[in-house]
Design an enzyme around this catalytic site. Structure first.
Site, PDB file in Angstrom:
ATOM      1  CB  CYS A 152       3.557  -9.450   2.631  1.00 22.16           C
ATOM      2  SG  CYS A 152       3.564  -7.804   1.827  1.00 22.16           S
ATOM      3  CD  GLU A 185       3.333  -2.340  -2.667  1.00 30.04           C
ATOM      4  OE1 GLU A 185       2.626  -3.154  -3.089  1.00 30.04           O
ATOM      5  OE2 GLU A 185       3.145  -1.351  -1.837  1.00 30.04           O
ATOM      6  CG  ASP A 224       0.563  -3.336  -6.075  1.00 28.98           C
ATOM      7  OD1 ASP A 224      -0.349  -3.117  -6.817  1.00 28.98           O
ATOM      8  OD2 ASP A 224       0.147  -2.939  -5.136  1.00 28.98           O
ATOM      9  CG  HIS A 244      -7.206  -4.834  -2.559  1.00 26.17           C
ATOM     10  ND1 HIS A 244      -7.011  -3.930  -3.435  1.00 26.17           N
ATOM     11  CD2 HIS A 244      -6.132  -5.075  -1.598  1.00 26.17           C
ATOM     12  CE1 HIS A 244      -5.763  -3.864  -3.218  1.00 26.17           C
ATOM     13  NE2 HIS A 244      -5.109  -4.378  -2.121  1.00 26.17           N
TER      14      HIS A 244
END
Ligand code: PEP
Ligand code: MG
Length: 758
Positions: A680, A609, A633, A368
């Site tokens: 995304c 995901e 993911d 992240h």
């Protein structure tokens, strides 16, 4: 292996890990192994890559003068056999082996028994560990297991110590020898700045060295004593609190802790180090390390346990020291934020206007922190093995986010060259900026809106400036991550309203809180063995409806501009989760309406995901209005490759045949049900992968603002038909690297590679 040998093995490894220098580590290995196996000599040889030879690095039993001098060609002698066969060789009488080499420098003639094992890391033999006996001796299976286990455990520690030693030397040299270290590109771009080291609270091992002036010594000693007194006070209070609840014997432990804390050896050693010019935190680190080593060296299990107590004491003292010095790092010029594992909340330690790059020695491109730096348009490098975090403070660093390279102590010539590259980059960006107002459509007129992923208010302006047509993913957890506790409904609503207002009339997709995995909230710790397969995303929200409902209410009541709100659920692995979430969303909507807050019922979508969602698309399509693929993911779960683990980063590819086949299936089923589908994950912002997604027929792409114009350039340079043709070819391929090459070659041929550099 017997328990005793296993204990000894653990001790040796611990000591080697604690050793501050390579030579010290190697000496520990040879001496302790010789004792344990009752051998006559133990030696370690390392491969010297430049000379293509094996060099004796440490020995107990051979002539010490041979260290550094005794060398073998890589295929010479019995150690050559061990190295080349990459397996253990165990021979009763080495002198009868055809590869035996007689070596006078070491008085080897007297040795017969031979056991050698390779030291292997990342499939490569770094050296050989050899045990010898004067008598003929075939070592037992247990001895062999011991040595193989030791060598396997040591490979990492050895290569780490070797690298750390080399780097420390390079950093400490006064000359201007620059050096380059490599990691994984987290986000593109080039920047030059001074290293500012951040470390997790109370992590002794991450405390950097820092020399202090003579006039600072007294203050530092006072700070140390204050911290010690605070810890003592804490123990006393704890002890009083526990009295009557725990046994007297256990209560006695607090007294033992206080005695240890106030012992002269601990206090004096630390104060002496401060007086010698080390700042208090590093003086503490060195003192605690020293004590831990002494306890670890003891064979007695009870005394060894005390090492853990000493570490705990060290952490507690450090906690108080760090409280005194928070936010005391003045920042004036461009800063490169450096840390063992930079966390999202540490971004706030530097004013954004000064932050030019990020280096995290752990993590990978889909961590992240990398995603966030991408969003901010700041280059970042992740997963830099052996990066000398403790020693780098204040050094000038060049970060090349395109190639994942860091230039430390750069020379004037290197700085000049990179300044030229920065200027080139600026002018290319200026050319790309001309695309801001151009439509996002292919050469054959297919419109594919480009959206941004965001989660920071600071990111709104760059996002709008990039020409984004909306927010495809608003990661709501980010405001949660940089606070001390769960934000309340109104506090959240304030943030959501700003986003909806600034983007209106463009759509904004709020994803409900997706914590767990690698996104732990400091005030809501989730400790699990397998966090990515555990309590994460929607699973936590459904178990905590009070948190979920607060967030949904805050989101729904912020929808008062152009009804540009979309709501998205993360980590859906079962339709039941969607049903349960919808019940709560309806409840929140109804509550608001009963309170007189009339807002529209939201458009709801789910993230695809988790692989199970891929194969439940029909059932999901009956329940929701739109889909968005979380390729980060999805790739991690389909390939069973941890997105943050550098060790397996090579295996992580969103263009793996099974990933693109899964995505193609999701797009087809979504369209069969007339539902829109976007992507995304980071894949959407990678111009090469985006070309594949265009070929699949996705309806929109959402990415970091910094990637948007590059993807737009690709989008506007191909027809969808061309992209589809490439995709059809790719779907027949069996290898992710080839698939990437197919799309990147097409981008090269279109003359775009200069802009797409990644
Ligand atoms: C993803 O998994 O692709 C995604 C966009 O979500 P996150 O990276 O926040 O897990
Ligand atoms: Mg995700």
């Amino acid at each position: 292996m017997t328990n005793k040998i296993f204990d000894t093995l653990r001790n040796i490894i611990q000591d080697v890990n604690d050793a501050s220098e390579l030579q010290q580590a190697l000496n520990i290995i040879v001496q302790r192994t010789k004792q344990v196996l009752h051998a006559d000599a133990v030696s370690v040889y390392f491969r010297d890559d430049k000379a293509d030879q094996l060099v004796l690095m440490a020995t107990d039993g051979y002539n010490q003068k041979a260290v550094g001098k005794l060398k073998f060609n890589l295929d010479e002698g019995l150690i050559g056999v061990v190295l080349n066969q990459t397996e253990a060789v165990n021979i009763k009488n080495a002198q009868t082996h055809p590869n035996y080499r007689f070596v006078t420098e070491t008085d080897e003639a007297s040795f017969h028994g031979f056991l050698g094992v390779p030291i292997i890391q990342h499939r490569r033999a770094l050296g050989v560990l050899v045990v010898r006996q004067t008598q003929q001796r075939r070592f037992s299976a247990n001895d062999e297991t011991f040595l193989v286990t030791l060598a396997a455990q040591l490979a990492g520690a050895i290569s780490h110590a070797k690298k750390a030693g080399e780097l420390t030397n390079l950093l400490e040299e006064d000359d201007h020898t620059s050096f380059v270290m490599s990691g994984l590109s987290g986000s593109p771009g080039i920047a030059i700045g001074e290293a500012l080291v951040v470390f997790p609270p109370a992590s002794l091992s991450a405390v950097p060295d820092n020399a202090i002036a003579e006039d600072e010594v007294e203050d530092q000693i006072n700070a140390f004593m204050d911290a010690v007194n605070n810890v003592e006070q804490e123990f006393k209070e704890l002890s009083q609190l526990m009295a009557g609840t725990i046994s007297d014997e256990e209560l006695g432990l607090f007294d033992a802790f206080c005695l240890m804390l106030k012992s002269d050896t601990l206090l004096d050693a630390c104060i002496d180090r401060i007086k010698a010019g080390q700042w208090v935190q590093a003086a503490l680190r060195e003192t605690i390390d020293d004590h831990v080593k002494q306890f670890n060296a003891m064979e007695d299990a009870y005394l060894r346990e005390r090492a853990a107590d000493i570490k705990d004491l060290g952490r507690r003292i450090l906690m108080y020291l760090q409280k005194q010095q928070t936010s005391s790092q003045p920042v004036t010029g461009p800063v490169v934020l450096v840390g063992e594992e930079v966390s999202v909340s540490q971004f706030s330690e530097v004013p954004l206007k000064h932050l030019v790059a990020i280096i995290s020695s752990k993590g990978s491109a889909s961590s992240h922190v990398a995603i966030l730096s991408n969003a901010l348009g700041i280059p970042s490098i992740m997963g830099v093995d052996d990066f000398p975090v403790n020693k780098i403070k204040g050094q000038k660093i060049i970060v090349d986010g395109y190639n994942g390279q860091i230039h430390v102590k750069p020379t004037a010539a290197i700085i000049k060259e990179f300044n030229r590259l920065i200027r080139d980059e600026k002018s290319r960006n200026a050319e790309l900026n001309e695309l801001i107002d151009k439509p996002s459509e292919t050469l054959d007129g297919v419109q594919i809106p480009l959206h941004v992923n965001t989660g920071l208010l600071e990111d709104i302006s760059p996002s709008l400036k990039s020409g984004a047509e909306g927010v495809g993913l608003y990661r709501t957890e980010i405001p949660f991550l940089i606070r001390d506790g769960f934000p309340g409904e109104d506090e959240q609503a304030k943030i959501y309203q700003q986003v909806l207002k600034r983007f209106s009339p463009r759509p904004v997709t709020f994803r409900t809180l997706d914590i767990g995995g690698d996104k732990a909230l400091p005030y809501f710790p989730v400790v699990e063995d397998n966090p990515f397969l555990g309590w994460r995303g929607i699973r936590i929200m459904l178990d905590h409806p009070e948190i979920f409902l607060t967030q949904i209410r805050a989101i729904l009541k912020s929808n008062k501009f152009d009804n540009n709100l979309r709501l998205m659920l993360p980590m859906i692995s079962d339709v039941r989760e969607v049903d349960e979430a919808i019940v709560l969303i309806k409840k929140a909507h109804e509550e608001l309406s009963n309170e007189g807050i009339d807002v529209p019922y939201p458009v709801i979508g789910v993230m695809v995901e988790v692989p199970s969602a891929v194969y439940q698309m029909d059932a999901l399509a009956k329940r929701v209005d739109f889909f968005s693929i979380g390729s980060n993911d999805l790739t991690q779960y389909l390939l069973a490759v941890d997105r943050n683990n550098k060790q397996v980063a090579d295996l992580y590819s969103c263009l793996h045949p099974s990933v693109i086949n899964a995505i193609q299936h999701v797009v087809t089923v979504a369209h069969k049900h007339n539902k829109t589908i976007s992507v995304c994950g980071e894949m959407a912002g990678d111009p090469v992968s985006a070309l594949a997604l265009i070929g699949m027929g996705v309806d929109s792409l959402s990415m970091s603002a910094g990637s948007l114009l590059r993807v737009k350039l690709v989008l506007r340079s191909f027809t969808q038909k061309q992209a589809k043709k490439l995709l059809d070819e790719a779907l027949l391929m069996e290898n992710a690297k080839r698939i990437r090459l197919l799309f990147s070659d097409a981008i090269d041929q279109a003359g775009l590679n200069l802009y797409i550099k990644q």
